[in-house]
Write a protein that holds these residues in place. Sequence first.
Motif, mmCIF file in Angstrom:
data_model
loop_
_atom_site.group_PDB
_atom_site.id
_atom_site.type_symbol
_atom_site.label_atom_id
_atom_site.label_comp_id
_atom_site.label_asym_id
_atom_site.label_seq_id
_atom_site.Cartn_x
_atom_site.Cartn_y
_atom_site.Cartn_z
ATOM 1 N N GLU A 292 1.015 19.125 8.463
ATOM 2 C CA GLU A 292 1.778 20.177 7.774
ATOM 3 C C GLU A 292 1.768 21.472 8.575
ATOM 4 O O GLU A 292 2.788 22.165 8.667
ATOM 5 N N ILE A 293 0.636 21.822 9.155
ATOM 6 C CA ILE A 293 0.544 23.038 9.974
ATOM 7 C C ILE A 293 1.431 22.890 11.207
ATOM 8 O O ILE A 293 2.234 23.775 11.521
ATOM 9 N N ASP A 294 1.282 21.777 11.907
ATOM 10 C CA ASP A 294 2.052 21.578 13.133
ATOM 11 C C ASP A 294 3.560 21.582 12.869
ATOM 12 O O ASP A 294 4.322 22.211 13.601
ATOM 13 N N CYS A 295 3.996 20.921 11.820
ATOM 14 C CA CYS A 295 5.425 20.903 11.476
ATOM 15 C C CYS A 295 5.896 22.265 10.970
ATOM 16 O O CYS A 295 7.041 22.655 11.182
ATOM 17 N N GLY A 296 5.020 22.990 10.314
ATOM 18 C CA GLY A 296 5.369 24.305 9.781
ATOM 19 C C GLY A 296 5.602 25.352 10.845
ATOM 20 O O GLY A 296 6.129 26.424 10.565
ATOM 21 N N LEU A 297 5.229 25.051 12.078
ATOM 22 C CA LEU A 297 5.440 25.996 13.173
ATOM 23 C C LEU A 297 6.775 25.795 13.870
ATOM 24 O O LEU A 297 7.084 26.491 14.831
ATOM 25 N N ASP A 298 7.589 24.878 13.371
ATOM 26 C CA ASP A 298 8.895 24.605 13.968
ATOM 27 C C ASP A 298 9.987 25.570 13.509
ATOM 28 O O ASP A 298 11.117 25.464 13.962
ATOM 29 N N PHE A 299 9.658 26.502 12.646
ATOM 30 C CA PHE A 299 10.641 27.431 12.086
ATOM 31 C C PHE A 299 10.639 28.742 12.861
ATOM 32 O O PHE A 299 9.602 29.167 13.369
ATOM 33 N N ASP A 300 11.803 29.400 12.932
ATOM 34 C CA ASP A 300 11.892 30.709 13.589
ATOM 35 C C ASP A 300 11.212 31.789 12.757
ATOM 36 O O ASP A 300 10.633 32.724 13.302
ATOM 37 N N GLN A 301 11.308 31.658 11.450
ATOM 38 C CA GLN A 301 10.679 32.593 10.508
ATOM 39 C C GLN A 301 9.689 31.811 9.651
ATOM 40 O O GLN A 301 9.774 30.593 9.563
ATOM 41 N N GLN A 302 8.788 32.521 8.991
ATOM 42 C CA GLN A 302 7.827 31.846 8.123
ATOM 43 C C GLN A 302 8.568 30.998 7.101
ATOM 44 O O GLN A 302 9.458 31.484 6.412
ATOM 45 N N PRO A 303 8.223 29.722 7.008
ATOM 46 C CA PRO A 303 8.923 28.840 6.071
ATOM 47 C C PRO A 303 8.684 29.250 4.618
ATOM 48 O O PRO A 303 7.644 29.821 4.288
ATOM 49 N N THR A 304 9.668 28.957 3.794
ATOM 50 C CA THR A 304 9.592 29.271 2.363
ATOM 51 C C THR A 304 9.758 27.983 1.572
ATOM 52 O O THR A 304 10.057 26.927 2.131
ATOM 53 N N ILE A 305 9.621 28.098 0.281
ATOM 54 C CA ILE A 305 9.793 26.944 -0.602
ATOM 55 C C ILE A 305 11.198 26.358 -0.463
ATOM 56 O O ILE A 305 11.399 25.167 -0.683
ATOM 57 N N ASP A 306 12.158 27.170 -0.066
ATOM 58 C CA ASP A 306 13.541 26.718 0.067
ATOM 59 C C ASP A 306 13.778 25.836 1.293
ATOM 60 O O ASP A 306 14.724 25.051 1.305
ATOM 61 N N ASN A 307 12.926 25.975 2.334
ATOM 62 C CA ASN A 307 13.206 25.207 3.545
ATOM 63 C C ASN A 307 12.046 24.360 4.064
ATOM 64 O O ASN A 307 12.191 23.684 5.072
ATOM 65 N N TYR A 308 10.901 24.384 3.385
ATOM 66 C CA TYR A 308 9.781 23.555 3.823
ATOM 67 C C TYR A 308 8.915 23.212 2.626
ATOM 68 O O TYR A 308 8.359 24.099 1.983
ATOM 69 N N ASN A 309 8.812 21.944 2.357
ATOM 70 C CA ASN A 309 8.076 21.477 1.191
ATOM 71 C C ASN A 309 6.604 21.875 1.226
ATOM 72 O O ASN A 309 5.982 22.050 0.186
ATOM 73 N N CYS A 310 6.050 22.039 2.413
ATOM 74 C CA CYS A 310 4.629 22.356 2.564
ATOM 75 C C CYS A 310 4.416 23.812 2.974
ATOM 76 O O CYS A 310 3.439 24.146 3.649
ATOM 77 N N TYR A 311 5.317 24.681 2.578
ATOM 78 C CA TYR A 311 5.246 26.095 2.947
ATOM 79 C C TYR A 311 3.910 26.722 2.543
ATOM 80 O O TYR A 311 3.395 27.617 3.214
ATOM 81 N N ASP A 312 3.333 26.245 1.427
ATOM 82 C CA ASP A 312 2.101 26.846 0.923
ATOM 83 C C ASP A 312 0.912 26.594 1.839
ATOM 84 O O ASP A 312 -0.018 27.403 1.889
ATOM 85 N N THR A 313 0.945 25.525 2.610
ATOM 86 C CA THR A 313 -0.120 25.286 3.582
ATOM 87 C C THR A 313 -0.103 26.384 4.634
ATOM 88 O O THR A 313 -1.148 26.910 5.017
ATOM 89 N N ILE A 314 1.082 26.748 5.088
ATOM 90 C CA ILE A 314 1.217 27.822 6.071
ATOM 91 C C ILE A 314 0.780 29.152 5.452
ATOM 92 O O ILE A 314 0.056 29.930 6.084
ATOM 93 N N GLU A 315 1.184 29.423 4.216
ATOM 94 C CA GLU A 315 0.779 30.667 3.544
ATOM 95 C C GLU A 315 -0.737 30.775 3.454
ATOM 96 O O GLU A 315 -1.312 31.827 3.725
#
Length: 62
Positions: free
Chosen positions: A18-41
């Motif tokens: 989830e962390i590794d995939c969450g770094l593929d976004f230009d901006q911090q992922p949100t609930i609207d574009n990443y199901n696991c956004y809360d792991t990054i938060e």
Amino acid sequence: MIWHDLANAYVCLGCRHEIDCGLDFDQQPTIDNYNCYDTIERLLEFLGISYAELQRRNNSKE
């Protein structure tokens, strides 16, 4: 549990993914574009850094 250098902690394999995939976004992922956004938060809160800093640290490892 495995050591994740970027998280500076032991994490489960699922969280590592989830962390590794969450770094593929230009901006911090949100609930609207990443199901696991809360792991990054939670990681950002744990480390006390911004998403941009997290990406910078990740890119410096490569």
